[in-house]
Structure formats: structure tokens, C-alpha cells
Design an enzyme around this catalytic site. Structure first.
Site, PDB file in Angstrom:
ATOM      1  N   ASP A 176       0.857  -1.176   0.000  1.00 13.32           N
ATOM      2  CA  ASP A 176       0.000   0.000   0.000  1.00 13.32           C
ATOM      3  C   ASP A 176       0.902   1.237   0.000  1.00 13.32           C
ATOM      4  O   ASP A 176       2.088   1.155   0.359  1.00 13.32           O
ATOM      5  CB  ASP A 176      -0.901  -0.032   1.231  1.00 13.32           C
ATOM      6  CG  ASP A 176      -1.800   1.182   1.325  1.00 13.32           C
ATOM      7  OD1 ASP A 176      -2.386   1.560   0.293  1.00 13.32           O
ATOM      8  OD2 ASP A 176      -1.899   1.759   2.423  1.00 13.32           O
ATOM      9  N   ARG A 177       0.350   2.378  -0.389  1.00 12.98           N
ATOM     10  CA  ARG A 177       1.177   3.590  -0.433  1.00 12.98           C
ATOM     11  C   ARG A 177       1.021   4.411   0.848  1.00 12.98           C
ATOM     12  O   ARG A 177       1.903   4.451   1.679  1.00 12.98           O
ATOM     13  CB  ARG A 177       0.809   4.442  -1.663  1.00 12.98           C
ATOM     14  CG  ARG A 177       1.823   5.536  -1.981  1.00 12.98           C
ATOM     15  CD  ARG A 177       1.284   6.538  -3.001  1.00 12.98           C
ATOM     16  NE  ARG A 177       0.369   7.493  -2.394  1.00 12.98           N
ATOM     17  CZ  ARG A 177      -0.245   8.479  -3.052  1.00 12.98           C
ATOM     18  NH1 ARG A 177      -0.041   8.611  -4.369  1.00 12.98           N
ATOM     19  NH2 ARG A 177      -1.055   9.304  -2.424  1.00 12.98           N
ATOM     20  N   ASP A 178      -0.131   5.067   1.007  1.00 10.11           N
ATOM     21  CA  ASP A 178      -0.327   6.018   2.101  1.00 10.11           C
ATOM     22  C   ASP A 178      -0.391   5.297   3.449  1.00 10.11           C
ATOM     23  O   ASP A 178      -1.224   4.411   3.662  1.00 10.11           O
ATOM     24  CB  ASP A 178      -1.612   6.821   1.880  1.00 10.11           C
ATOM     25  CG  ASP A 178      -1.573   7.596   0.575  1.00 10.11           C
ATOM     26  OD1 ASP A 178      -0.548   8.240   0.307  1.00 10.11           O
ATOM     27  OD2 ASP A 178      -2.555   7.531  -0.186  1.00 10.11           O
ATOM     28  N   GLY A 180      -4.230  11.506   5.430  1.00  3.08           N
ATOM     29  CA  GLY A 180      -5.566  11.518   4.854  1.00  3.08           C
ATOM     30  C   GLY A 180      -5.455  11.447   3.340  1.00  3.08           C
ATOM     31  O   GLY A 180      -4.532  10.833   2.792  1.00  3.08           O
ATOM     32  N   THR A 205      -2.354   1.079  -4.904  1.00  3.54           N
ATOM     33  CA  THR A 205      -2.919   2.144  -4.081  1.00  3.54           C
ATOM     34  C   THR A 205      -4.244   2.651  -4.639  1.00  3.54           C
ATOM     35  O   THR A 205      -4.367   2.903  -5.845  1.00  3.54           O
ATOM     36  CB  THR A 205      -1.914   3.309  -3.950  1.00  3.54           C
ATOM     37  OG1 THR A 205      -2.522   4.390  -3.234  1.00  3.54           O
ATOM     38  CG2 THR A 205      -1.450   3.816  -5.301  1.00  3.54           C
ATOM     39  N   ASN A 206      -5.238   2.785  -3.756  1.00  9.88           N
ATOM     40  CA  ASN A 206      -6.489   3.447  -4.123  1.00  9.88           C
ATOM     41  C   ASN A 206      -6.261   4.952  -4.169  1.00  9.88           C
ATOM     42  O   ASN A 206      -5.720   5.524  -3.209  1.00  9.88           O
ATOM     43  CB  ASN A 206      -7.582   3.157  -3.085  1.00  9.88           C
ATOM     44  CG  ASN A 206      -8.059   1.725  -3.107  1.00  9.88           C
ATOM     45  OD1 ASN A 206      -7.783   0.972  -4.042  1.00  9.88           O
ATOM     46  ND2 ASN A 206      -8.800   1.328  -2.075  1.00  9.88           N
ATOM     47  N   GLN A 207      -6.682   5.577  -5.255  1.00 12.04           N
ATOM     48  CA  GLN A 207      -6.549   7.026  -5.387  1.00 12.04           C
ATOM     49  C   GLN A 207      -7.869   7.640  -5.844  1.00 12.04           C
ATOM     50  O   GLN A 207      -8.009   8.133  -6.968  1.00 12.04           O
ATOM     51  CB  GLN A 207      -5.402   7.365  -6.347  1.00 12.04           C
ATOM     52  CG  GLN A 207      -4.019   7.041  -5.810  1.00 12.04           C
ATOM     53  CD  GLN A 207      -3.708   7.792  -4.532  1.00 12.04           C
ATOM     54  OE1 GLN A 207      -3.983   8.993  -4.425  1.00 12.04           O
ATOM     55  NE2 GLN A 207      -3.153   7.099  -3.536  1.00 12.04           N
ATOM     56  N   HIS A 238     -10.737   5.251  -9.408  1.00 10.44           N
ATOM     57  CA  HIS A 238     -12.203   5.269  -9.356  1.00 10.44           C
ATOM     58  C   HIS A 238     -12.718   5.560  -7.945  1.00 10.44           C
ATOM     59  O   HIS A 238     -11.996   5.438  -6.962  1.00 10.44           O
ATOM     60  CB  HIS A 238     -12.753   3.923  -9.844  1.00 10.44           C
ATOM     61  CG  HIS A 238     -12.190   3.498 -11.150  1.00 10.44           C
ATOM     62  ND1 HIS A 238     -11.392   2.387 -11.300  1.00 10.44           N
ATOM     63  CD2 HIS A 238     -12.277   4.065 -12.384  1.00 10.44           C
ATOM     64  CE1 HIS A 238     -11.035   2.264 -12.563  1.00 10.44           C
ATOM     65  NE2 HIS A 238     -11.550   3.275 -13.237  1.00 10.44           N
ATOM     66  N   CYS A 267     -10.997  -2.826  -9.411  1.00 10.62           N
ATOM     67  CA  CYS A 267      -9.611  -2.631  -8.982  1.00 10.62           C
ATOM     68  C   CYS A 267      -9.490  -1.940  -7.629  1.00 10.62           C
ATOM     69  O   CYS A 267      -8.429  -2.024  -6.996  1.00 10.62           O
ATOM     70  CB  CYS A 267      -8.829  -1.844 -10.045  1.00 10.62           C
ATOM     71  SG  CYS A 267      -9.555  -0.278 -10.550  1.00 10.62           S
ATOM     72  N   ASP A 286      -1.610  -0.938   5.744  1.00 15.62           N
ATOM     73  CA  ASP A 286      -1.948  -0.449   7.082  1.00 15.62           C
ATOM     74  C   ASP A 286      -3.445  -0.413   7.319  1.00 15.62           C
ATOM     75  O   ASP A 286      -3.892   0.156   8.311  1.00 15.62           O
ATOM     76  CB  ASP A 286      -1.353   0.945   7.294  1.00 15.62           C
ATOM     77  CG  ASP A 286      -1.987   1.979   6.375  1.00 15.62           C
ATOM     78  OD1 ASP A 286      -2.393   1.601   5.256  1.00 15.62           O
ATOM     79  OD2 ASP A 286      -2.071   3.151   6.769  1.00 15.62           O
TER      80      ASP A 286
END
Length: 435
Positions: A257-259, A267, A299-301, A340, A359, A386
């Protein structure tokens, strides 16, 4: 398809390793590096080889043209057809190409590299793109002092930044590895110089013309031009890392994961200035790089669909991530993001991105796409993040999973859902692999 291998250099930087041996004949675990290159080609059907030789060419020719054409290293026939072009005077690393009979597309390689890649896959890509030149590109551990390739989403090369060229503050870690598929069409206009530099005089001018493409791959390619690099590739070879990275073989990956995992959680990250690596994240990614696992961000963006960040701004954020990691000797083999978001009602949102996709984590779509692209065995891979959605995506994809619960992650906002593998930070990577 013919293969041209440039084998005429003096190898002054590596002369301390073997002062009386031409660079292509320096041994890796008892066999000359050039012979290892030839076997990689031969085993994939590339058996017509042209060697351009110069410095101590007689030693190279004597090795391959002994009375029985049998390898002194293996005792078996080489199994290829080799032609030689002897440079009586140095022609640079591309001058010989203008004196060879090259009627069709050909592979062009350097003789001072250790590699094991799926060349047939690369050639198929070249043909699909209808390219004049296809460059094998990859991330490396020192992009800050390497030539960089800038390309668009179609992998068309837009610009070629040599070491001496100014570069942007943040950039994608995409380096030319010195392996090429080339159309003879680029040889129609010969530069008017006695020596011809392949990169600066032939290839760099093609940037921005739509004729040159990147073939991005995590497969093993490293030059052995200095003593330090030589000893490094020897260790990699002995550890099996060279062959295992060939995409014909199933790969293992650590999906990240990224963030909150790689960078500090703030956030929804909308401003590039808010991107900051977590302490120890670069060192952890370096350990993944050294382990033989691929390091892939998923990563979800939703900020894209919500109209809060453009695709271009997200690319710059990811460029910053790759730049900061690269400055500490770490790199990512791939970055996948979901733009999305299923919920509407945001000012400036992008309607065509507002739907329930396959995705967005906790769905496994990004992991499945990476597995298809890189031939990944998901059962031998990890999803590390996380939050609960990271773990659910990993479980659904069939991966082993690890939840980061240290201070500064957003896992405190996730419920306890029975995740066994919990760690404080990415620095516990060795523990993740051991379990």
C-alpha cells in the site's frame, strides 16, 4: 532474427579484476560473461550472432573458434553461428553497425552485462508497437547518476536524459539497460564522425518522434563495468537471482500500500508537498529489492475521480516517491493505482470514473493485473498495508498478508478482523518473509 553484440571495448574501469583479459571474457562463476550472454540467446532461439570486436579480439575469436568449437567451460558445442566484425580502428559503440549487412530488425546488446531476460517477449512487444527502436528499460538503485528515459502512457519515448543533462526535480526511475531491438531504418543516415556513439548520435535524436518505445521489465540486467559491480553480479549469479528474474519463471512479489505504508499518512494526499517517506521505508524497500521479491505499489486514489488531483499531478507525486526512494538506493518494480470512486456528489468530480470498479481495494484487481503483467505467483506473494482493505484485497488474491499497526499508520481506524501477521513498520520485512 540476428543479434549484434558490441564486444570491442577496452574495459579500463574493470581492468583491476582481470588486467590481461578482454572485458567480455571476464569470468562469472567459471564462464566468460560473453558466453553466458550467448547461451541466454541460444536457448531462446537466437542463434545467428555477430560480434563486433576490437581490443584483444584474437582472444575472443580463439575462444569461440577453437578446433572443435566446443566450450572450454562446458565441454559442449556452443550451438550458435558466430560472425565477427573486427574494428581495425575504434568506431565507437555504433560505428560497426553501418558496415554490417543488416536487412531486418535485430537485437543489439552490450558484451559487458549480466542478464537473463525473455527476449521473445521483448521482440513481440517491439512488433506490436511497430517500433523503429525498442529499449529495455528498468528501475535501478542509482537513478540519480544514470541516464533516464521519459515516456508517455503508451511507453513512447518523449525525451532521453543523459547523465550530463539537466533533469527534473522528481522523475520516474526508468533507466536504459543497454538492450535493444532495432530496425535497420535508423541506419540510413550515417553521422559524419569517425566514431559513432549509439546513445547520443543514433537513439537520443529519436526521442519525441514516436518511433522509439520503452519495454519496461523487472528482469535482471546489470553491467559489470567496474570492480564493485562485477563482484555484485557474481554474488547475484551464485545466489540464483539472475535466472530467477526471467519472466518465463514465476515471480514473487511484495505488494505495498502507499499512504501510511511507504509515506506518512495525511488523509487524502492532494499536495505533492505533503508527500514524505515513512522513516525506514526506503531501507525496507531495499531489502525487498535484495530478496528476489518484486516491490509493487497498489494504491487506491479516489482523489482522481473526485476531481481533487489530476492524473498528471498523481504522476508527479509518484515521481517524487520514486526519486526519494532512488536517492536511498531503493526502487519499485511497478506502481498500480485505482482512480475510481463509487460515490457521487463531489464538486468537480469526473463522472466517467464514478463507478464500482474491480480494482479498488478491497477488490483484488490491481494485484491480479500485476500478476498478469509480471507472471507473479500470488500464493508465494505478500500484500502489506496499514488498513483492512489492503488485507482483504491480499486474501482475495490468494496472497499472504501483513498488517502494519505502528504509530502513524491509519490502521487504528480499521477494525480488528483477525489478521495474524501484524508488524510495526516495513522495517520488519525479514519477519514478514520468515512467517
Amino acid at each position: 532474427m540476428k543479434t549484434v553484440i558490441i564486444a570491442g571495448g577496452r574495459g579500463t574501469r574493470i581492468s583491476a579484476v582481470a588486467p590481461d583479459v578482454p572485458k567480455p571474457m571476464i569470468e562469472i562463476d567459471g564462464m566468460p560473461v560473453l558466453e553466458r550472454e550467448i547461451y541466454c540467446l541460444r536457448d531462446q532461439g537466437f542463434k545467428d550472432i555477430i560480434l563486433t570486436v576490437g581490443y584483444k579480439s584474437e582472444k575472443i575469436i580463439e575462444y569461440f573458434e577453437n578446433g572443435s568449437k566446443v566450450s572450454p567451460a562446458t565441454g559442449k558445442p556452443f550451438g550458435v553461428n558466430i560472425e565477427y566484425f573486427i574494428e581495425e580502428t575504434p568506431l565507437g559503440n555504433a560505428g560497426a553497425l553501418f558496415q554490417l549487412d543488416l536487412q531486418d530488425d535485430f537485437l543489439l546488446l552490450n558484451a559487458d552485462a549480466i542478464f537473463d531476460i525473455d527476449f521473445n517477449r521483448m521482440v513481440r512487444y517491439h512488433k506490436e508497437k511497430k517500433a523503429a527502436v525498442t529499449l529495455f528499460t528498468h528501475p535501478n538503485s542509482h537513478p540519480y547518476d544514470s541516464g533516464l528515459i521519459i515516456a508517455d502512457d503508451n511507453h513512447t519515448v518523449l525525451s532521453w536524459l543523459a547523465k550530463e543533462d539537466a533533469r527534473p526535480k522528481y522523475y520516474k526511475n526508468r533507466v536504459n539497460a543497454g538492450l535493444h531491438v532495432i530496425s535497420p531504418s535508423i541506419l540510413q543516415n550515417k553521422p559524419d564522425t569517425p566514431k559513432i556513439d549509439l546513445d547520443r548520435q543514433l537513439l537520443k535524436p529519436l526521442a519525441g518522434t514516436g518511433k522509439m518505445f520503452c519495454y519496461d521489465s523487472p528482469e535482471y540486467v546489470k553491467d559489470m563495468g567496474t570492480p564493485d559491480r562485477y563482484y555484485s553480479v557474481v554474488e547475484d549469479f551464485k545466489a540464483g537471482r539472475v535466472t530467477s528474474k526471467n519472466l518465463r519463471n514465476k515471480q514473487k512479489a511484495v505488494f505495498l500500500d502507499r499512504d501510511g505504508t511507504i509515506n506518512k499518512y495525511v488523509g487524502f494526499l492532494r499536495d505533492i508537498n505533503d508527500f514524505e517517506l515513512n522513516p525506514g521505508a526506503a531501507e525496507a524497500v531495499k531489502k525487498i529489492n535484495a530478496s528476489g521479491y518484486l516491490a509493487i505499489v497498489v494504491t487506491n486514489q479516489p482523489v482522481i475521480a473526485r476531481g481533487e488531483v489530476t492524473f498528471e499531478e498523481l504522476q508527479q507525486i509518484h515521481n517524487k516517491m520514486e526519486t526519494l526512494l532512488g536517492l536511498e538506493g531503493a526502487y519499485l518494480d511497478g506502481i498500480y493505482f485505482c482512480p475510481h470512486h463509487p460515490h457521487s456528489g463531489y464538486e468537480g468530480e469526473i463522472p466517467e470514473l464514478k463507478f464500482d470498479c474491480d480494482c479498488r481495494k478491497p477488490k483484488p484487481g490491481m494485484l491480479l493485473k500485476a500478476a498478469e503483467d509480471f507472471n507473479i505467483d500470488l500464493n508465494q506473494s505478500w500484500m502489506v498495508g496499514d488498513g483492512e482493505n489492503d488485507i482483504k484485497a491480499g486474501i482475495t488474491a490468494g496472497c499472504r498478508t501483513a498488517l502494519l499497526v505502528g504509530e502513524g499508520t491509519d490502521s487504528k481506524r480499521a477494525c480488528d478482523f483477525g489478521q495474524d501477521n501484524t508488524f510495526e513498520s516495513l522495517m520488519d520485512f525479514e519477519k514478514i518473509i520468515e512467517r
